[in-house]
Enzyme design. Structure first.
Site, short mmCIF file in Angstrom:
data_model
loop_
_atom_site.label_atom_id
_atom_site.label_comp_id
_atom_site.label_asym_id
_atom_site.label_seq_id
_atom_site.Cartn_x
_atom_site.Cartn_y
_atom_site.Cartn_z
N ASN A 280 15.06 26.71 19.16
CA ASN A 280 14.79 25.70 20.20
C ASN A 280 14.68 24.36 19.49
O ASN A 280 13.58 23.95 19.12
CB ASN A 280 13.46 25.99 20.91
CG ASN A 280 13.64 26.56 22.30
OD1 ASN A 280 14.65 27.17 22.61
ND2 ASN A 280 12.65 26.36 23.14
N GLY A 312 15.45 42.17 19.75
CA GLY A 312 15.47 42.82 21.05
C GLY A 312 14.10 42.69 21.68
O GLY A 312 13.23 41.98 21.19
N HIS A 335 19.70 33.98 20.73
CA HIS A 335 18.40 34.04 20.05
C HIS A 335 17.62 35.29 20.41
O HIS A 335 16.49 35.47 19.97
CB HIS A 335 17.58 32.79 20.37
CG HIS A 335 16.84 32.82 21.68
ND1 HIS A 335 17.42 33.18 22.87
CD2 HIS A 335 15.54 32.52 21.98
CE1 HIS A 335 16.53 33.11 23.84
NE2 HIS A 335 15.38 32.71 23.34
#
Length: 406
Positions: A280, A312, A335
């Site tokens: 981010n 995950g 991401h």
């Protein structure tokens, strides 16, 4: 690569085999309609609607930055290290290790983030001197002097360094294909990054009102390059990104300290395979012959050879990857898995029994407080990885054995 539509510029996506919600597509169309977008907008397979801009999008801009596209968790990202501990070294019951990690690193949020917040240190962090000796604090004071609106959050920054936060932030122990234990964590710039983000988002919106600039979405308010506000935002943005990286490094030191107590002498060289990457953030990069401000909103840099982390959900596999340097994706990849349910929807639809089954074999919370992070709330990670096979190659496949959630 799929063509997902066009406004002023095309929208190119790596989304084959994964769902893309209509409201996320509308957000992408709104972004692509802005006059300063360079070439196209790139969409990652974990794409979903987000506050301000679509999570899983890569936005190249010339002459402006959209603060809400960066968001308020500036510098949020991942860190992972491989240890010398092996699967056979782990005890049958991992609860004590999880409890010690939870005790070592403040996480969550109470007291509205005030003095009694369980997610912050009660006094400046034991590692605050180490972090701020890099002159981070001196630079923060320069920023505060120009923008007193972030002063309160700046005072709390030493109490937040080395803390996890809330939501989908986590600390995990994982095993790779060879049985080696990895430590993986996910966090960002904490309260100070949130304040910097919200402060400049409001300043950008005020500028749009001042100049009577109408946008398809008020959250796409931008700050033009060449203005004093732009320079101040970039200064604060880069500071928050550095703080976020340092925050992950401090937490990792704390977690490794816990491991050293449980497995003395077995940590090995944790610097040999270590990755610390934002997902981010904004960086100045050159793409298609132009220097651009590249905003990765829920995306990882994946230049040829770049190492990255794609986690995950709780109970699902995660991946250490190497970038292939795809020009069309602006050298980016996903991401994570990406949400398919809002947090409220997940709490309503996922039962405790469902959550327990989905996280079987993982030492983690099984209570109602983490239902919004249960695997069913996310896209299948295998489908996400298949959709971006042209963007990254898998180096290590990890499965969780311990998960601490913020």
């Amino acid at each position: 690569m799929q063509f997902l539509g066009k406004s002023t510029v095309p929208i190119q996506g790596w989304t084959e085999g994964v769902p893309v919600e209509e409201k996320a597509l509308q957000q992408l169309r709104n972004v692509a309609s802005l006059p300063f977008i360079h070439k196209h907008v790139a969409v990652m397979p974990d794409v979903h609607w987000g506050m301000g801009a679509t999570v899983g999008s890569v936005i190249p801009t010339v002459g402006a930055i959209i603060p809400a596209a960066v968001g308020v968790d500036i510098g949020c990202g991942m860190m992972a290290v491989r240890t010398g501990i092996q699967a056979e070294d782990l005890p049958d019951n991992l609860h004590a290790i999880r409890s010690d990690i939870e005790a070592a690193i403040p996480h969550g949020r109470t007291d509205n983030g005030g003095a009694n917040d369980r997610g912050a240190w009660g006094a400046p962090s034991p590692d605050a001197d180490w972090v701020f000796s890099t002159k981070l604090m001196d630079r923060l004071q320069v920023i505060v002097a120009k923008h007193p609106g972030i002063a309160r959050a700046a005072e709390r920054a030493p109490f937040h360094i080395g803390t996890l936060g809330t939501g989908n932030h986590f600390i995990e122990f994982c095993l790779d294909e060879a049985g080696a234990v990895w430590v993986m964590l996910h966090s960002g710039s904490r309260g100070i990054g949130n304040k910097i983000g919200t402060y400049f988002i409001e300043r950008a919106k005020a500028e749009m009102r001042r100049w009577f600039i109408n946008l398809p979405d008020a959250d796409l308010a931008y700050i033009p390059e060449g203005s004093e506000l732009f320079d101040d935002y970039v200064e604060a943005l880069h500071w928050a990104q550095e703080f976020a990286q340092a925050n992950r490094e401090v937490m990792m030191r704390s977690v490794l300290g816990v491991l050293e107590r449980h497995f003395p002498g077995k940590l090995g060289n944790v610097d040999e395979v270590a990755v610390n990457c934002h997902h981010n953030y904004v960086a100045k990069e050159n793409h298609y012959g132009k220097n651009v401000w590249l905003t990765r909103k829920g995306a990882v840099r994946a230049r040829k050879g770049d190492m990255g982390i794609i986690p995950g959900s709780m109970g699902a596999r995660s991946f250490i990857v190497r970038g292939k340097g795809c020009d069309e994706s602006f050298h980016s990849c996903s991401h994570g898995a990406g949400r398919v349910m809002s947090r409220g929807e997940a709490v309503k639809r996922i039962s405790l029994e469902d959550h327990a089954k989905a996280t079987a074999g993982v030492e983690c919370r099984k209570d109602e407080g983490v239902l919004d992070e249960s695997p069913a709330a996310y896209k299948p990670i295998d489908a996400v990885m298949a959709a971006q096979k042209d963007l990254v190659e898998i180096v290590h496949e990890l499965r969780q054995v311990i998960c601490v959630k913020g």
